[in-house]
Design a protein around this motif. Sequence first.
Motif, PDB file in Angstrom:
ATOM      1  N   ASN A   1       0.927  -1.239   0.067  1.00 51.96           N
ATOM      2  CA  ASN A   1      -0.075   0.032  -0.059  1.00 51.96           C
ATOM      3  C   ASN A   1       0.744   1.241   0.013  1.00 51.96           C
ATOM      4  OD1 ASN A   1      -2.215  -1.394  -0.016  1.00 51.96           O
ATOM      5  ND2 ASN A   1      -2.631  -1.544   2.149  1.00 51.96           N
TER       6      ASN A   1
ATOM      7  N   LEU B   1       0.834   4.101  -2.997  1.00 52.14           N
ATOM      8  CA  LEU B   1       0.585   5.702  -2.804  1.00 52.14           C
ATOM      9  C   LEU B   1       1.815   6.466  -3.230  1.00 52.14           C
ATOM     10  CD1 LEU B   1      -1.188   7.877  -1.686  1.00 52.14           C
ATOM     11  CD2 LEU B   1      -0.088   7.650   0.485  1.00 52.14           C
TER      12      LEU B   1
ATOM     13  N   CYS C   1      -7.070   4.553  -7.739  1.00 50.06           N
ATOM     14  CA  CYS C   1      -8.280   4.621  -6.720  1.00 50.06           C
ATOM     15  C   CYS C   1      -9.446   3.601  -7.223  1.00 50.06           C
ATOM     16  CB  CYS C   1      -8.777   6.113  -7.043  1.00 50.06           C
ATOM     17  SG  CYS C   1      -7.796   7.339  -6.488  1.00 50.06           S
TER      18      CYS C   1
ATOM     19  N   THR D   1     -14.410   5.234  -4.541  1.00 47.33           N
ATOM     20  CA  THR D   1     -13.615   5.947  -3.752  1.00 47.33           C
ATOM     21  C   THR D   1     -14.228   7.040  -3.012  1.00 47.33           C
ATOM     22  OG1 THR D   1     -11.478   6.760  -3.551  1.00 47.33           O
ATOM     23  CG2 THR D   1     -12.404   7.472  -5.229  1.00 47.33           C
TER      24      THR D   1
ATOM     25  N   ASP E   1      -4.598  -2.106   6.454  1.00 44.17           N
ATOM     26  CA  ASP E   1      -5.100  -1.365   5.413  1.00 44.17           C
ATOM     27  C   ASP E   1      -5.001   0.238   5.091  1.00 44.17           C
ATOM     28  OD1 ASP E   1      -6.090  -3.996   4.513  1.00 44.17           O
ATOM     29  OD2 ASP E   1      -7.948  -3.559   5.511  1.00 44.17           O
TER      30      ASP E   1
ATOM     31  N   TRP F   1      -5.202   7.138   4.434  1.00 40.69           N
ATOM     32  CA  TRP F   1      -5.830   6.357   3.019  1.00 40.69           C
ATOM     33  C   TRP F   1      -6.183   5.403   3.510  1.00 40.69           C
ATOM     34  CZ3 TRP F   1      -6.705   8.475  -1.626  1.00 40.69           C
ATOM     35  CH2 TRP F   1      -6.133   9.669  -2.051  1.00 40.69           C
ATOM     36  N   ARG F   2      -7.333   4.456   3.227  1.00 40.82           N
ATOM     37  CA  ARG F   2      -7.644   3.067   3.634  1.00 40.82           C
ATOM     38  C   ARG F   2      -7.705   2.568   2.067  1.00 40.82           C
ATOM     39  NH1 ARG F   2     -11.775   0.106   3.115  1.00 40.82           N
ATOM     40  NH2 ARG F   2     -13.507   2.012   2.587  1.00 40.82           N
ATOM     41  N   PHE F   3      -7.100   1.659   2.017  1.00 39.64           N
ATOM     42  CA  PHE F   3      -6.808   0.543   0.915  1.00 39.64           C
ATOM     43  C   PHE F   3      -7.774  -0.559   0.760  1.00 39.64           C
ATOM     44  CE2 PHE F   3      -3.003   3.292   0.769  1.00 39.64           C
ATOM     45  CZ  PHE F   3      -2.679   3.150  -0.563  1.00 39.64           C
ATOM     46  N   ARG F   4      -8.384  -0.861  -0.239  1.00 36.95           N
ATOM     47  CA  ARG F   4      -9.038  -2.196  -0.377  1.00 36.95           C
ATOM     48  C   ARG F   4      -8.675  -2.760  -1.659  1.00 36.95           C
ATOM     49  NH1 ARG F   4     -14.223  -0.085  -1.157  1.00 36.95           N
ATOM     50  NH2 ARG F   4     -13.823  -0.289  -3.354  1.00 36.95           N
TER      51      ARG F   4
ATOM     52  N   CYS G   1      -5.718  -3.475  -3.072  1.00 33.60           N
ATOM     53  CA  CYS G   1      -4.606  -2.756  -3.687  1.00 33.60           C
ATOM     54  C   CYS G   1      -5.327  -1.572  -4.266  1.00 33.60           C
ATOM     55  CB  CYS G   1      -4.085  -3.497  -4.413  1.00 33.60           C
ATOM     56  SG  CYS G   1      -3.310  -5.075  -3.812  1.00 33.60           S
ATOM     57  N   LYS G   2      -6.265  -0.937  -4.069  1.00 36.16           N
ATOM     58  CA  LYS G   2      -6.822   0.415  -4.434  1.00 36.16           C
ATOM     59  C   LYS G   2      -7.003   1.244  -3.547  1.00 36.16           C
ATOM     60  CE  LYS G   2      -7.434  -0.635  -8.966  1.00 36.16           C
ATOM     61  NZ  LYS G   2      -6.797   0.250 -10.138  1.00 36.16           N
ATOM     62  N   MET G   3      -6.827   2.637  -3.670  1.00 37.07           N
ATOM     63  CA  MET G   3      -7.261   3.711  -2.666  1.00 37.07           C
ATOM     64  C   MET G   3      -8.283   4.008  -2.572  1.00 37.07           C
ATOM     65  SD  MET G   3      -3.925   6.229  -3.292  1.00 37.07           S
ATOM     66  CE  MET G   3      -4.304   6.654  -4.803  1.00 37.07           C
TER      67      MET G   3
END
Length: 121
Positions: free
Chosen positions: A3, A7, A26, A30, A70, A96-99, A101-103
Amino acid sequence: MNNKQILETANAAITKGDYEGFLSFCADDTIWTFVGEQTLHGKEAVRQYMAATYLEPPKFRVENLIAEGDFVTALGKIDLKDIAGNVTNYSYCDVWRFRDCKMAELTAFVVEITSSQISQS
């Protein structure tokens, strides 16, 4: 990529003015919350925000980047030029919260720095 690396790569795209490159990192759904100001829902809303706000690529300096699970938190400074060509300096803290491998979510605390604060730093 982890992550933090995602970024860093996304931020590198922004500094080059590659906003679509940034948006590719993203999630489609998002959510960006600028605390005390506004919340953007979805990639298209973020695209419109960037078009209106980033009249030229922002200049920013990440001073600390902290990753845990995350979440990635970035602390730093950002300079934005307005339509009249004036530059405004800000301090920011982006969480930032990732899910997958996406922001997926941003909570941003952004505070304008006064000229007296700039001369003291």
